[in-house]
Design a protein around this motif. Structure first.
Motif, PDB file in Angstrom:
ATOM      1  N   PRO A  19       0.825  -1.218   0.000  1.00 41.30           N
ATOM      2  CA  PRO A  19       0.000   0.000   0.000  1.00 41.30           C
ATOM      3  C   PRO A  19       0.855   1.261   0.000  1.00 41.30           C
ATOM      4  N   SER A  20       0.226   2.380  -0.329  1.00 44.99           N
ATOM      5  CA  SER A  20       0.903   3.675  -0.198  1.00 44.99           C
ATOM      6  C   SER A  20       1.026   3.982   1.294  1.00 44.99           C
ATOM      7  N   ARG A  21       1.796   4.993   1.624  1.00 45.54           N
ATOM      8  CA  ARG A  21       1.935   5.370   3.039  1.00 45.54           C
ATOM      9  C   ARG A  21       0.586   5.803   3.611  1.00 45.54           C
ATOM     10  N   GLU A  22      -0.182   6.537   2.822  1.00 41.53           N
ATOM     11  CA  GLU A  22      -1.497   6.966   3.292  1.00 41.53           C
ATOM     12  C   GLU A  22      -2.410   5.768   3.529  1.00 41.53           C
ATOM     13  N   GLU A  23      -2.405   4.815   2.594  1.00 38.54           N
ATOM     14  CA  GLU A  23      -3.232   3.622   2.761  1.00 38.54           C
ATOM     15  C   GLU A  23      -2.791   2.822   3.988  1.00 38.54           C
ATOM     16  N   ASP A  63       9.646  12.220  13.613  1.00 36.80           N
ATOM     17  CA  ASP A  63       9.933  12.416  12.196  1.00 36.80           C
ATOM     18  C   ASP A  63       8.636  12.377  11.403  1.00 36.80           C
ATOM     19  N   ASP A  64       8.697  12.877  10.190  1.00 33.82           N
ATOM     20  CA  ASP A  64       7.525  12.905   9.314  1.00 33.82           C
ATOM     21  C   ASP A  64       7.351  11.536   8.652  1.00 33.82           C
ATOM     22  N   TYR A  65       6.345  10.816   9.077  1.00 32.11           N
ATOM     23  CA  TYR A  65       6.043   9.486   8.549  1.00 32.11           C
ATOM     24  C   TYR A  65       5.950   9.482   7.019  1.00 32.11           C
ATOM     25  N   PHE A  66       5.452  10.562   6.435  1.00 33.18           N
ATOM     26  CA  PHE A  66       5.230  10.601   4.993  1.00 33.18           C
ATOM     27  C   PHE A  66       6.493  10.861   4.182  1.00 33.18           C
ATOM     28  N   THR A  67       7.564  11.358   4.812  1.00 30.81           N
ATOM     29  CA  THR A  67       8.758  11.691   4.037  1.00 30.81           C
ATOM     30  C   THR A  67      10.022  10.949   4.463  1.00 30.81           C
ATOM     31  N   VAL A  68      10.055  10.412   5.675  1.00 29.29           N
ATOM     32  CA  VAL A  68      11.239   9.697   6.135  1.00 29.29           C
ATOM     33  C   VAL A  68      11.437   8.454   5.250  1.00 29.29           C
ATOM     34  N   PRO A  69      12.682   8.057   4.978  1.00 35.70           N
ATOM     35  CA  PRO A  69      12.883   6.834   4.199  1.00 35.70           C
ATOM     36  C   PRO A  69      12.177   5.644   4.867  1.00 35.70           C
ATOM     37  N   ILE A  70      11.621   4.771   4.070  1.00 37.15           N
ATOM     38  CA  ILE A  70      10.876   3.624   4.604  1.00 37.15           C
ATOM     39  C   ILE A  70      11.730   2.838   5.592  1.00 37.15           C
ATOM     40  N   ASP A 110      13.673   3.871   7.712  1.00 32.30           N
ATOM     41  CA  ASP A 110      13.774   4.574   8.993  1.00 32.30           C
ATOM     42  C   ASP A 110      12.446   4.702   9.731  1.00 32.30           C
ATOM     43  N   ILE A 111      11.364   4.191   9.163  1.00 28.85           N
ATOM     44  CA  ILE A 111      10.059   4.320   9.819  1.00 28.85           C
ATOM     45  C   ILE A 111      10.059   3.671  11.197  1.00 28.85           C
TER      46      ILE A 111
END
Length: 99
Positions: A21-25, A60-67, A69-70
């Motif tokens: 899924p996308s990050r939003e999904e 950190d910003d969940y939508f922009t941090v490298p996957i 590093d989530i």
């Protein structure tokens, strides 16, 4: 992180690109989906009027941090039922356990 890259701890792919899924999904699955699974979707899972406004301010910003590093993202401020239950970093002076 696993939901967004499908990799095991050893880096083995478990899903194809069409199944990721996308990050939003992924965020919607984790929040709204968890509320639905708990049969509590009418009270939580979304930040809308009339819902419980439990939330976390993240490091950190969940939508922009490298996957990759989530998994390193930490909560700096957690609010449950309108009460601060955890506060760190720039919010540490709000920590109710230190008042």
């Amino acid at each position: 992180r696993w939901m967004l890259d499908g990799l095991t701890v050893d880096g083995i792919e478990t899903r194809g690109p069409a199944e990721i899924p996308s990050r939003e999904e992924a965020l919607r699955i984790y929040t709204e989906g968890s509320a639905w699974f708990a049969h509590d979707e009418n009270r939580r899972g979304r930040l809308t009027p009339g819902m419980l406004a439990d939330l976390a301010v993240l490091s950190d910003d969940y939508f922009t941090v490298p996957i990759s590093d989530i998994a390193k993202i930490k909560s700096l401020l957690t609010i449950v039922g309108g009460q601060i239950v955890y506060a760190a970093g720039p919010f540490s002076d709000l920590d109710a356990t230190h008042r």
